[in-house]
Design an enzyme around this catalytic site. Structure first.
Site, PDB file in Angstrom:
ATOM      1  N   GLN A  61       0.880  -1.241   0.033  1.00  0.00           N
ATOM      2  CA  GLN A  61       0.158   0.129  -0.031  1.00  0.00           C
ATOM      3  C   GLN A  61       0.884   1.186  -0.015  1.00  0.00           C
ATOM      4  O   GLN A  61       2.032   1.234   0.619  1.00  0.00           O
ATOM      5  CB  GLN A  61      -0.761  -0.026   1.241  1.00  0.00           C
ATOM      6  CG  GLN A  61      -2.110   1.131   1.176  1.00  0.00           C
ATOM      7  CD  GLN A  61      -2.953   0.948   2.628  1.00  0.00           C
ATOM      8  OE1 GLN A  61      -3.079  -0.064   3.001  1.00  0.00           O
ATOM      9  NE2 GLN A  61      -3.502   1.971   2.594  1.00  0.00           N
TER      10      GLN A  61
ATOM     11  N   CYS B 181      -6.753   0.217   1.960  1.00  0.00           N
ATOM     12  CA  CYS B 181      -6.402  -0.793   2.222  1.00  0.00           C
ATOM     13  C   CYS B 181      -7.493  -1.989   1.770  1.00  0.00           C
ATOM     14  O   CYS B 181      -7.445  -2.903   1.472  1.00  0.00           O
ATOM     15  CB  CYS B 181      -6.207  -1.165   3.744  1.00  0.00           C
ATOM     16  SG  CYS B 181      -7.372  -0.522   4.777  1.00  0.00           S
TER      17      CYS B 181
ATOM     18  N   HIS C 133      -8.645  -1.673   9.664  1.00  0.00           N
ATOM     19  CA  HIS C 133      -7.799  -2.071   8.848  1.00  0.00           C
ATOM     20  C   HIS C 133      -8.546  -3.061   7.955  1.00  0.00           C
ATOM     21  O   HIS C 133      -9.187  -4.017   8.598  1.00  0.00           O
ATOM     22  CB  HIS C 133      -6.354  -2.630   9.202  1.00  0.00           C
ATOM     23  CG  HIS C 133      -5.204  -2.555   8.105  1.00  0.00           C
ATOM     24  ND1 HIS C 133      -5.109  -1.693   7.014  1.00  0.00           N
ATOM     25  CD2 HIS C 133      -4.399  -3.562   7.906  1.00  0.00           C
ATOM     26  CE1 HIS C 133      -4.251  -2.070   6.203  1.00  0.00           C
ATOM     27  NE2 HIS C 133      -3.721  -3.456   6.621  1.00  0.00           N
TER      28      HIS C 133
ATOM     29  N   ASN D  94      -2.118  -9.097   5.083  1.00  0.00           N
ATOM     30  CA  ASN D  94      -2.182  -7.672   5.607  1.00  0.00           C
ATOM     31  C   ASN D  94      -1.622  -6.908   4.002  1.00  0.00           C
ATOM     32  O   ASN D  94      -0.589  -7.141   3.695  1.00  0.00           O
ATOM     33  CB  ASN D  94      -1.112  -7.400   6.856  1.00  0.00           C
ATOM     34  CG  ASN D  94      -1.142  -5.650   6.828  1.00  0.00           C
ATOM     35  OD1 ASN D  94      -1.694  -4.905   6.093  1.00  0.00           O
ATOM     36  ND2 ASN D  94      -0.932  -5.535   8.016  1.00  0.00           N
TER      37      ASN D  94
ATOM     38  N   TRP E 172      -0.608  -4.220   3.543  1.00  0.00           N
ATOM     39  CA  TRP E 172       0.774  -3.376   3.735  1.00  0.00           C
ATOM     40  C   TRP E 172       1.737  -4.323   3.175  1.00  0.00           C
ATOM     41  O   TRP E 172       2.948  -3.728   3.002  1.00  0.00           O
ATOM     42  CB  TRP E 172       0.893  -2.947   5.133  1.00  0.00           C
ATOM     43  CG  TRP E 172      -0.162  -1.722   5.665  1.00  0.00           C
ATOM     44  CD1 TRP E 172      -0.848  -1.350   4.486  1.00  0.00           C
ATOM     45  CD2 TRP E 172      -0.204  -1.379   6.825  1.00  0.00           C
ATOM     46  NE1 TRP E 172      -1.573  -0.319   5.486  1.00  0.00           N
ATOM     47  CE2 TRP E 172      -1.072  -0.327   6.781  1.00  0.00           C
ATOM     48  CE3 TRP E 172       0.315  -1.666   7.835  1.00  0.00           C
ATOM     49  CZ2 TRP E 172      -1.592   0.472   7.897  1.00  0.00           C
ATOM     50  CZ3 TRP E 172       0.165  -0.798   9.090  1.00  0.00           C
ATOM     51  CH2 TRP E 172      -0.878   0.372   9.106  1.00  0.00           C
TER      52      TRP E 172
END
Length: 443
Positions: free
Chosen positions: A103, A109, A264, A288, A290
């Site tokens: 990201q 997200c 998130h 995740n 990220w």
């Protein structure tokens, strides 16, 4: 509960979309978003030996949108084509994977968690990311992607000028320096939303539906069905996309000591059962977007519990710091707030059934003073709401052992071009059983 009194002619028959399969607005014949035709634009660019620049999503601050970047940061933005950044730029390096990206400077997200889910389903992926795109053969700086929007598929074209600062991508970044499908997919979705800023904050279910054109099932994890893990397991075996979200924190994307980020979105990437001695343990694998920060509790990468399972089960063990991790179903329910499953066909809802789902749709609206009758608390006007009759025909013999399930999904179309400016109203529906004496009414 019997249905309320309804004036004759007020009910609307539900439309069957089987006759629309393959027609305009289908996955095979999508509509042209903003009337831009990919093939025509490509031909013009090839004949004139020019690079495409999108006038409807121009490489300037309007496409980034207001409030996302500070003015001094915005002034440093330079829009650069991938081939200018890296002469060896590639649309896809090897294969498409959830580990390809991380990201950037947008709170999207929810979108990237959905992209992570999309990478597991090749058929769906090919609908969203058409084959044959590259920076080599017939390169004109023109790319296109497909999204389902409120009942119809659209083909969305973009140029490949990407916003950078100091020659580094501002938004989604590829972990392989010269791979650009994630950044271009994000840009196409930003165009659909109105700007990059319009992707800031959202629900994972939004992108899941836009990637599948299918039905959406939402679960609140504080009150889950008792067989949710089995539903998720069956869903994982089918062509579905699954995502989930954590509860909001005191601050944006607050990271807890256990490694979980509040407020998130995550991707559900696997559902699996291991045997710990004689006892089965139901696990869920999550990602995740990220690309880092993982759960560090039981069944995490470094958990000693992996030493208690068989060699076969231990093959599922993760040890890389890549944003993906396992946790038990019990911890999943305690940690996450809600989850969404989206698919082309909800076969996973039934454990054993040979029948096939039939999808139907209808477009309607609530109009003040006419069809906006309010909820059942407003008994004098409730009957004026849009109403739809659904008749369940006799089931096929192959389905007699199954259940006659009906899944109803209600979506709200935006009233503004820019996603963040669209109004969001509290909407809902009731389902009533029609008594036999009313079933003979013709409409």
């Amino acid at each position: 509960m019997p249905p309320p009194a309804v004036p004759h002619g007020m009910c609307l028959k539900v439309m069957d979309d089987r006759n629309m399969k393959g027609g305009m607005g289908s996955a095979t014949h999508p509509l042209k978003f903003m009337d831009q035709d990919y093939n025509s634009l490509q031909d013009v660019c090839l004949k004139k030996r020019m690079r495409f620049v999108d006038e409807f999503f121009p490489p300037d601050p309007r496409s980034i949108g207001e409030g996302l970047l500070e003015p001094e940061v915005m002034a440093r933005v330079e829009w650069i084509r991938p081939m200018k950044l890296y002469p060896k730029a590639a649309f896809i390096v090897d294969t498409v994977s959830r580990f390809d990206f991380a990201q950037g400077k947008i709170g999207n997200c929810w979108f990237l968690a959905s992209v992570g889910a999309l990478t597991f389903q090749n058929k769906l992926l090919q609908k969203v990311v058409p084959d044959g795109q590259s920076f080599r053969h017939n390169y004109t700086g023109l790319f296109h992607f497909r999204f389902w929007r409120f009942g119809k598929w659209y083909d969305v074209v973009i140029d490949d000028k990407l916003p950078t600062i100091n020659r580094k991508l501002i938004f989604v970044k590829s972990k392989t320096y010269n791979e650009f499908w994630p950044a271009l997919l994000e840009k196409a979705y930003a165009k659909v939303c109105g700007s990059y800023a319009d992707m800031h904050y959202g629900q994972v279910s939004e992108a899941l539906m836009d990637f599948t054109g299918g039905v959406h099932v939402h679960y609140e994890l504080k009150t889950p069905p008792t067989d949710l893990w089995k539903i998720m397991y069956r869903a994982f075996q089918s062509e579905v996309l699954m995502g989930c979200a954590t509860p909001p924190g005191n601050q944006n994307e607050q990271r807890l000591p256990n490694g979980i980020v509040l407020g998130h979105a995550y991707t559900v990437t696997n559902v699996y059962q291991v045997m710990m001695g004689k006892y089965p343990v139901q696990l869920v694998r999550l990602f995740n977007p990220w690309g880092r920060f993982e759960w560090n509790g039981d069944w995490s990468d470094k958990s000693p519990l992996w030493n208690t399972v068989s060699d076969e089960d231990r093959k599922q063990h993760l040890q890389a710091e890549n944003g993906e991790f396992w946790m038990s179903m019990n911890d999943f329910l305690r940690t996450f707030d809600n989850m969404d499953i989206c698919c082309s066909c909800p076969d996973f809802l039934e454990e054993k059934s040979a029948c096939h789902w039939i999808s139907k749709f209808h477009h309607g609206s609530w109009v003040p003073g006419s069809t906006a009758g309010g909820c059942m608390n407003h008994s004098d006007t409730f009957f004026t709401n849009p109403q739809f009759w659904l008749k369940i025909n006799e089931m096929d013999k192959a389905c007699e052992q199954g259940q006659s399930n009906v899944l109803v999904s209600l979506i709200q179309k935006p009233d503004k071009r820019n996603r963040r400016n669209a109004s969001h109203h509290d909407i809902g529906f009731y389902v009533f059983a029609v008594p036999p004496e009313a079933s003979k009414i013709s409409f």
